[in-house]
Design a protein around this motif. Structure first.
Motif, PDB file in Angstrom:
ATOM      1  N   THR A  29       0.889  -1.160   0.000  1.00 18.19           N
ATOM      2  CA  THR A  29       0.000   0.000   0.000  1.00 18.19           C
ATOM      3  C   THR A  29       0.925   1.208   0.000  1.00 18.19           C
ATOM      4  N   LEU A  30       0.956   1.953  -1.133  1.00 17.84           N
ATOM      5  CA  LEU A  30       1.960   2.992  -1.332  1.00 17.84           C
ATOM      6  C   LEU A  30       1.343   4.284  -1.825  1.00 17.84           C
ATOM      7  N   LYS A  31       2.098   5.371  -1.646  1.00 16.80           N
ATOM      8  CA  LYS A  31       1.680   6.692  -2.127  1.00 16.80           C
ATOM      9  C   LYS A  31       2.857   7.405  -2.769  1.00 16.80           C
ATOM     10  N   GLY A  32       2.549   8.270  -3.719  1.00 16.83           N
ATOM     11  CA  GLY A  32       3.537   9.161  -4.310  1.00 16.83           C
ATOM     12  C   GLY A  32       4.770   8.460  -4.832  1.00 16.83           C
ATOM     13  N   LYS A  33       5.942   8.955  -4.417  1.00 14.33           N
ATOM     14  CA  LYS A  33       7.224   8.447  -4.919  1.00 14.33           C
ATOM     15  C   LYS A  33       7.512   7.009  -4.512  1.00 14.33           C
ATOM     16  N   GLU A  34       6.840   6.519  -3.464  1.00 17.38           N
ATOM     17  CA  GLU A  34       7.031   5.119  -3.071  1.00 17.38           C
ATOM     18  C   GLU A  34       6.656   4.178  -4.219  1.00 17.38           C
ATOM     19  N   ILE A  35       5.646   4.567  -4.995  1.00 14.72           N
ATOM     20  CA  ILE A  35       5.177   3.713  -6.089  1.00 14.72           C
ATOM     21  C   ILE A  35       6.275   3.545  -7.131  1.00 14.72           C
ATOM     22  N   GLY A  36       6.870   4.646  -7.544  1.00 12.73           N
ATOM     23  CA  GLY A  36       7.956   4.580  -8.516  1.00 12.73           C
ATOM     24  C   GLY A  36       9.147   3.806  -7.991  1.00 12.73           C
ATOM     25  N   ALA A  37       9.423   3.950  -6.698  1.00 10.11           N
ATOM     26  CA  ALA A  37      10.536   3.204  -6.094  1.00 10.11           C
ATOM     27  C   ALA A  37      10.253   1.703  -6.121  1.00 10.11           C
ATOM     28  N   MET A  38       8.997   1.318  -5.874  1.00 13.20           N
ATOM     29  CA  MET A  38       8.651  -0.105  -5.927  1.00 13.20           C
ATOM     30  C   MET A  38       8.894  -0.661  -7.328  1.00 13.20           C
ATOM     31  N   TRP A  39       8.404   0.053  -8.367  1.00  8.81           N
ATOM     32  CA  TRP A  39       8.606  -0.430  -9.735  1.00  8.81           C
ATOM     33  C   TRP A  39      10.094  -0.467 -10.076  1.00  8.81           C
ATOM     34  N   HIS A  40      10.843   0.525  -9.621  1.00  7.28           N
ATOM     35  CA  HIS A  40      12.289   0.547  -9.840  1.00  7.28           C
ATOM     36  C   HIS A  40      12.917  -0.708  -9.234  1.00  7.28           C
ATOM     37  N   MET A  41      12.585  -0.977  -7.983  1.00  5.92           N
ATOM     38  CA  MET A  41      13.134  -2.137  -7.285  1.00  5.92           C
ATOM     39  C   MET A  41      12.755  -3.429  -8.016  1.00  5.92           C
ATOM     40  N   LEU A  42      11.500  -3.570  -8.397  1.00  7.55           N
ATOM     41  CA  LEU A  42      11.056  -4.801  -9.055  1.00  7.55           C
ATOM     42  C   LEU A  42      11.705  -4.971 -10.426  1.00  7.55           C
ATOM     43  N   CYS A  43      11.846  -3.878 -11.160  1.00  5.70           N
ATOM     44  CA  CYS A  43      12.511  -3.963 -12.470  1.00  5.70           C
ATOM     45  C   CYS A  43      13.984  -4.326 -12.316  1.00  5.70           C
ATOM     46  N   GLU A  44      14.642  -3.706 -11.352  1.00  2.00           N
ATOM     47  CA  GLU A  44      16.071  -3.942 -11.142  1.00  2.00           C
ATOM     48  C   GLU A  44      16.344  -5.361 -10.665  1.00  2.00           C
ATOM     49  N   ARG A  45      15.487  -5.875  -9.825  1.00  6.14           N
ATOM     50  CA  ARG A  45      15.718  -7.203  -9.233  1.00  6.14           C
ATOM     51  C   ARG A  45      15.108  -8.340 -10.058  1.00  6.14           C
ATOM     52  N   GLY A  46      14.263  -8.017 -11.013  1.00  9.95           N
ATOM     53  CA  GLY A  46      13.575  -9.044 -11.792  1.00  9.95           C
ATOM     54  C   GLY A  46      14.376  -9.500 -12.994  1.00  9.95           C
ATOM     55  N   ALA A  47      15.479 -10.181 -12.762  1.00  8.75           N
ATOM     56  CA  ALA A  47      16.378 -10.571 -13.841  1.00  8.75           C
ATOM     57  C   ALA A  47      15.671 -11.374 -14.929  1.00  8.75           C
ATOM     58  N   ASP A  48      14.792 -12.278 -14.532  1.00  8.26           N
ATOM     59  CA  ASP A  48      14.121 -13.122 -15.521  1.00  8.26           C
ATOM     60  C   ASP A  48      12.644 -12.766 -15.687  1.00  8.26           C
ATOM     61  N   LEU A  49      12.276 -11.548 -15.333  1.00  8.68           N
ATOM     62  CA  LEU A  49      10.892 -11.102 -15.407  1.00  8.68           C
ATOM     63  C   LEU A  49      10.369 -11.159 -16.841  1.00  8.68           C
ATOM     64  N   SER A  50       9.216 -11.786 -16.999  1.00  8.28           N
ATOM     65  CA  SER A  50       8.498 -11.726 -18.269  1.00  8.28           C
ATOM     66  C   SER A  50       7.091 -11.224 -17.969  1.00  8.28           C
ATOM     67  N   LEU A  51       6.544 -10.459 -18.884  1.00  8.34           N
ATOM     68  CA  LEU A  51       5.256  -9.833 -18.638  1.00  8.34           C
ATOM     69  C   LEU A  51       4.414  -9.868 -19.897  1.00  8.34           C
ATOM     70  N   HIS A  52       3.131 -10.113 -19.712  1.00  6.53           N
ATOM     71  CA  HIS A  52       2.170 -10.066 -20.807  1.00  6.53           C
ATOM     72  C   HIS A  52       0.929  -9.356 -20.285  1.00  6.53           C
ATOM     73  N   TYR A  53       0.382  -8.467 -21.082  1.00  9.73           N
ATOM     74  CA  TYR A  53      -0.849  -7.778 -20.681  1.00  9.73           C
ATOM     75  C   TYR A  53      -1.851  -7.819 -21.823  1.00  9.73           C
ATOM     76  N   HIS A  54      -3.118  -7.652 -21.459  1.00 12.23           N
ATOM     77  CA  HIS A  54      -4.194  -7.662 -22.454  1.00 12.23           C
ATOM     78  C   HIS A  54      -5.448  -7.023 -21.859  1.00 12.23           C
ATOM     79  N   HIS A  55      -6.460  -6.900 -22.663  1.00 16.57           N
ATOM     80  CA  HIS A  55      -7.745  -6.331 -22.255  1.00 16.57           C
ATOM     81  C   HIS A  55      -7.595  -4.955 -21.594  1.00 16.57           C
ATOM     82  N   VAL A  56      -6.824  -4.089 -22.211  1.00 15.70           N
ATOM     83  CA  VAL A  56      -6.695  -2.718 -21.705  1.00 15.70           C
ATOM     84  C   VAL A  56      -7.949  -1.945 -22.123  1.00 15.70           C
TER      85      VAL A  56
END
Length: 159
Positions: free
Chosen positions: A39-66
């Motif tokens: 549960t995050l606000k403001g700059k914490e959100i960007g920091a979370m995505w930064h952390m997940l992107c940096e640490r997700g060496a084998d991250l794969s993502l698929h999205y649909h139904h936007v």
């Protein structure tokens, strides 16, 4: 395509590329984010995505139904990655809900089956306890502690 649907598409395209700066730029300064762990606000959100992107060496993502209109939007997405704590592979399926303000994401709520996630991420302990508030609280506390350490150790988030 509605401009807010384009915004959501830009967000997930950036996530696929681990481009956390573009992801951060999609959020309003007063944004709020919530999922089963954070549960995050403001700059914490960007920091979370930064952390997940940096640490997700084998991250794969698929999205649909936007889908999006002037005020609200949604998308379905799934992420595959190795959970660093256990080394187990996780395939997490999520539904995102958005509210928009000033052409940015103002509220973002990701929903996923925590018990399913915990079975993938934690194995037998997740299968046995993934339904419990105790395990959820422990995972949330650990994730929050990891994010706070990431923020403290990253000059980009110093004010």
């Amino acid at each position: 395509m509605h401009p807010n649907a384009e915004l959501v598409t830009r967000f997930y395209d950036a996530f696929k590329d681990k481009d956390y700066r573009t992801m951060q730029a999609c959020y309003h300064d007063e944004a709020e984010f919530q999922d089963e762990v954070f549960t995050l606000k403001g700059k914490e959100i960007g920091a979370m995505w930064h952390m997940l992107c940096e640490r997700g060496a084998d991250l794969s993502l698929h999205y649909h139904h936007v889908e999006a209109d002037e005020q609200r939007g949604s998308a379905r997405w799934r992420a595959g990655y190795t959970f660093s704590t256990t080394g187990r592979y996780v395939l997490n399926k999520l539904r995102a809900e958005f509210e928009f303000k000033d052409g940015k994401i103002y509220r973002h709520r990701d929903r996923f089956d925590f018990w399913r996630w915990s079975r993938h991420a934690l194995g037998v302990p997740g299968w046995a306890l993934g339904w419990s508030q105790m395990l959820r609280d422990k995972v949330q506390a650990t994730a929050d502690r990891n994010l706070r350490r990431f923020i403290e150790g990253n000059p980009e988030y110093k004010e």
